[in-house]
Scaffold this motif. Structure first.
Motif, PDB file in Angstrom:
ATOM      1  N   UNK A  41       0.834  -1.211   0.000  1.00 40.56           N
ATOM      2  CA  UNK A  41       0.000   0.000   0.000  1.00 40.56           C
ATOM      3  C   UNK A  41       0.866   1.258   0.000  1.00 40.56           C
ATOM      4  N   UNK A  42       1.915   1.259   0.812  1.00 38.61           N
ATOM      5  CA  UNK A  42       2.811   2.412   0.848  1.00 38.61           C
ATOM      6  C   UNK A  42       3.542   2.613  -0.459  1.00 38.61           C
ATOM      7  N   UNK A  43       3.967   1.533  -1.089  1.00 39.98           N
ATOM      8  CA  UNK A  43       4.653   1.632  -2.377  1.00 39.98           C
ATOM      9  C   UNK A  43       3.712   2.130  -3.463  1.00 39.98           C
ATOM     10  N   UNK A  74       7.451   3.507 -11.246  1.00 45.05           N
ATOM     11  CA  UNK A  74       8.067   2.202 -11.031  1.00 45.05           C
ATOM     12  C   UNK A  74       9.368   2.344 -10.250  1.00 45.05           C
ATOM     13  N   UNK A  75      10.157   3.349 -10.593  1.00 44.78           N
ATOM     14  CA  UNK A  75      11.418   3.582  -9.886  1.00 44.78           C
ATOM     15  C   UNK A  75      11.168   3.943  -8.427  1.00 44.78           C
ATOM     16  N   UNK A  76      10.159   4.776  -8.190  1.00 46.26           N
ATOM     17  CA  UNK A  76       9.839   5.171  -6.818  1.00 46.26           C
ATOM     18  C   UNK A  76       9.412   3.968  -5.986  1.00 46.26           C
ATOM     19  N   UNK A  77       8.579   3.104  -6.568  1.00 49.95           N
ATOM     20  CA  UNK A  77       8.175   1.899  -5.859  1.00 49.95           C
ATOM     21  C   UNK A  77       9.349   0.985  -5.576  1.00 49.95           C
ATOM     22  N   UNK A  78      10.276   0.885  -6.534  1.00 48.96           N
ATOM     23  CA  UNK A  78      11.448   0.039  -6.356  1.00 48.96           C
ATOM     24  C   UNK A  78      12.366   0.576  -5.262  1.00 48.96           C
ATOM     25  N   UNK A  79      12.478   1.895  -5.156  1.00 48.91           N
ATOM     26  CA  UNK A  79      13.299   2.501  -4.101  1.00 48.91           C
ATOM     27  C   UNK A  79      12.727   2.171  -2.725  1.00 48.91           C
ATOM     28  N   UNK A  80      11.405   2.307  -2.596  1.00 44.86           N
ATOM     29  CA  UNK A  80      10.766   1.931  -1.332  1.00 44.86           C
ATOM     30  C   UNK A  80      10.984   0.446  -1.045  1.00 44.86           C
ATOM     31  N   UNK A  81      10.887  -0.381  -2.068  1.00 44.57           N
ATOM     32  CA  UNK A  81      11.092  -1.816  -1.898  1.00 44.57           C
ATOM     33  C   UNK A  81      12.530  -2.130  -1.497  1.00 44.57           C
ATOM     34  N   UNK A  83      14.422  -0.304   0.397  1.00 43.78           N
ATOM     35  CA  UNK A  83      14.501  -0.062   1.850  1.00 43.78           C
ATOM     36  C   UNK A  83      13.950  -1.252   2.611  1.00 43.78           C
ATOM     37  N   UNK A  84      12.800  -1.726   2.147  1.00 45.11           N
ATOM     38  CA  UNK A  84      12.165  -2.875   2.791  1.00 45.11           C
ATOM     39  C   UNK A  84      13.046  -4.113   2.684  1.00 45.11           C
ATOM     40  N   UNK A  85      13.613  -4.347   1.499  1.00 43.84           N
ATOM     41  CA  UNK A  85      14.462  -5.521   1.295  1.00 43.84           C
ATOM     42  C   UNK A  85      15.697  -5.475   2.194  1.00 43.84           C
ATOM     43  N   UNK A  86      16.279  -4.282   2.358  1.00 42.69           N
ATOM     44  CA  UNK A  86      17.437  -4.162   3.238  1.00 42.69           C
ATOM     45  C   UNK A  86      17.079  -4.567   4.666  1.00 42.69           C
ATOM     46  N   UNK A  87      15.892  -4.153   5.100  1.00 41.52           N
ATOM     47  CA  UNK A  87      15.473  -4.464   6.464  1.00 41.52           C
ATOM     48  C   UNK A  87      15.234  -5.961   6.663  1.00 41.52           C
ATOM     49  N   UNK A  88      14.534  -6.577   5.703  1.00 43.21           N
ATOM     50  CA  UNK A  88      14.087  -7.955   5.927  1.00 43.21           C
ATOM     51  C   UNK A  88      15.064  -9.008   5.396  1.00 43.21           C
ATOM     52  N   UNK A  89      15.861  -8.663   4.386  1.00 42.53           N
ATOM     53  CA  UNK A  89      16.798  -9.637   3.832  1.00 42.53           C
ATOM     54  C   UNK A  89      18.167  -9.502   4.485  1.00 42.53           C
ATOM     55  N   UNK A  90      18.692  -8.293   4.501  1.00 48.04           N
ATOM     56  CA  UNK A  90      20.026  -8.076   5.081  1.00 48.04           C
ATOM     57  C   UNK A  90      19.990  -8.053   6.601  1.00 48.04           C
ATOM     58  N   UNK A 180       8.109  -4.040  -5.871  1.00 47.61           N
ATOM     59  CA  UNK A 180       7.905  -2.629  -5.573  1.00 47.61           C
ATOM     60  C   UNK A 180       7.651  -1.811  -6.826  1.00 47.61           C
ATOM     61  N   UNK A 181       8.356  -2.144  -7.915  1.00 46.63           N
ATOM     62  CA  UNK A 181       8.144  -1.443  -9.184  1.00 46.63           C
ATOM     63  C   UNK A 181       6.732  -1.670  -9.702  1.00 46.63           C
ATOM     64  N   UNK A 182       6.256  -2.903  -9.627  1.00 45.40           N
ATOM     65  CA  UNK A 182       4.888  -3.203 -10.037  1.00 45.40           C
ATOM     66  C   UNK A 182       3.883  -2.430  -9.171  1.00 45.40           C
ATOM     67  N   UNK A 183       4.150  -2.389  -7.858  1.00 41.61           N
ATOM     68  CA  UNK A 183       3.248  -1.655  -6.963  1.00 41.61           C
ATOM     69  C   UNK A 183       3.236  -0.165  -7.305  1.00 41.61           C
ATOM     70  N   UNK A 184       4.413   0.378  -7.647  1.00 44.00           N
ATOM     71  CA  UNK A 184       4.475   1.782  -8.043  1.00 44.00           C
ATOM     72  C   UNK A 184       3.657   2.055  -9.286  1.00 44.00           C
ATOM     73  N   UNK A 185       3.722   1.133 -10.258  1.00 44.49           N
ATOM     74  CA  UNK A 185       2.913   1.293 -11.471  1.00 44.49           C
ATOM     75  C   UNK A 185       1.433   1.197 -11.137  1.00 44.49           C
ATOM     76  N   UNK A 186       1.088   0.272 -10.236  1.00 45.25           N
ATOM     77  CA  UNK A 186      -0.300   0.164  -9.817  1.00 45.25           C
ATOM     78  C   UNK A 186      -0.801   1.444  -9.183  1.00 45.25           C
ATOM     79  N   UNK A 187       0.025   2.063  -8.349  1.00 42.11           N
ATOM     80  CA  UNK A 187      -0.365   3.338  -7.739  1.00 42.11           C
ATOM     81  C   UNK A 187      -0.515   4.430  -8.766  1.00 42.11           C
TER      82      UNK A 187
END
Length: 292
Positions: A41-43, A74-81, A83-90, A180-187
């Motif tokens: 939703x945020x993305x 799409x780029x904006x959604x990917x940037x948000x993603x 951040x999320x990936x860094x938190x949950x993967x790394x 995240x890119x797909x979510x950005x396009x959806x938004x």
């Protein structure tokens, strides 16, 4: 239901279902890699506001402006993603908490955007056609390519995939960013074609519906398309009924995203339920290589 009402509901279902479809395809890719992203939703909100912002500043023809705005979204959604990936993967943070925090952050940040837009909506059908192509491509990617088979392996058994030489973290990063890119396009579909403007909370819980859609579609792209149009029609139904003199309480439909999300999360809360519904076995589970 007369024919005119049926046509309106079906047409509106496609229009309102298109952003759900984009977001659901992105969430499907992330979940296939084992990442449960509740920040959709945020993305989508970030994609909506950035797509709207971009189309105001691209001095070109309408078609080029739309294409550029979609790219920015799409780029904006990917940037948000990212951040999320860094938190949950790394960092191996809790995926549910991180996703919710990201959505809250994006919702607050979106309030600073401004109103006004003059995009020609005649280009909106292009987004619909592109979403159909994406359904086919995602389906083929997951079932007919080596990369797709690898990502499914990462989602099912990251330890086994790692033992075969598959970089689990890289796959999870890549597919979370793609989601995240797909979510950005959806938004951006909201702010560029459905309601050509920006207002706070424009997506109205579409990200939550997209998450639920992936689960109810059994993690299959084609069923995501069917579900997206169903929920799109359900969203458009009260407006269509009002146009025919039938009043429906709006609160009933506004509560749908949250009810569906809670129900979907309950359905996959246990390992037995996840296996029954066909969920990736390692969904939501951080992978620590040293624990193999």
């Amino acid at each position: 239901m007369n024919n005119s009402l049926l046509v309106v509901v079906l047409a509106s279902g496609i229009a309102y279902g298109t952003p759900l479809l984009y977001a659901a395809l992105g969430e499907l890719l992330a979940e296939r890699s084992g990442v449960l992203n509740l920040g959709v939703e945020g993305m989508m909100l970030v994609g909506a506001v950035m797509g709207f912002w971009a189309v105001q500043r691209i001095h070109a023809t309408t078609a080029l402006a739309l294409l550029g705005a979609i790219g920015v979204a799409a780029l904006a959604g990917a940037v948000m993603a990212a951040i999320f990936a860094f938190l949950v993967v790394t960092m191996r943070a809790n995926q549910i908490v991180s996703g919710l925090a990201l959505t809250i952050f994006a919702g607050v940040a979106g309030l600073s955007s401004y109103l006004g837009n003059d995009l020609n909506l005649a280009k909106a059908p292009a987004l619909v056609y592109a979403s159909w192509a994406c359904v086919v491509l995602v389906g083929l990617y997951l079932t007919r390519t080596r990369l797709g088979l690898n990502v499914r392996a990462v989602g099912e058994s990251p330890a086994a995939a790692d033992a075969m030489g598959v970089n689990v973290s890289a796959y999870r990063y890549a597919h979370t960013l793609a989601g995240g890119a797909f979510a950005g396009i959806g938004g951006a579909t909201f702010s560029l074609s459905i309601t050509p403007q920006w207002v706070a909370g424009l997506t109205q819980g579409a990200g939550w519906i997209a998450i639920a859609l992936v689960i109810f579609a059994f993690w299959r792209p084609t069923l995501c398309l069917v579900g997206a149009y169903f929920f799109g029609a359900f969203t458009a139904l009260p407006f269509a009924l009002q146009g025919h003199g039938v009043t429906v309480a709006p609160e009933l439909f506004q509560s749908l995203p949250y009810v569906m999300t809670v129900l979907a999360l309950v359905l996959v809360s246990s390992r037995a339920a996840r296996l029954r519904f066909g969920a990736p076995a390692a969904l939501g589970t951080p992978y620590v290589r040293e624990e193999r």
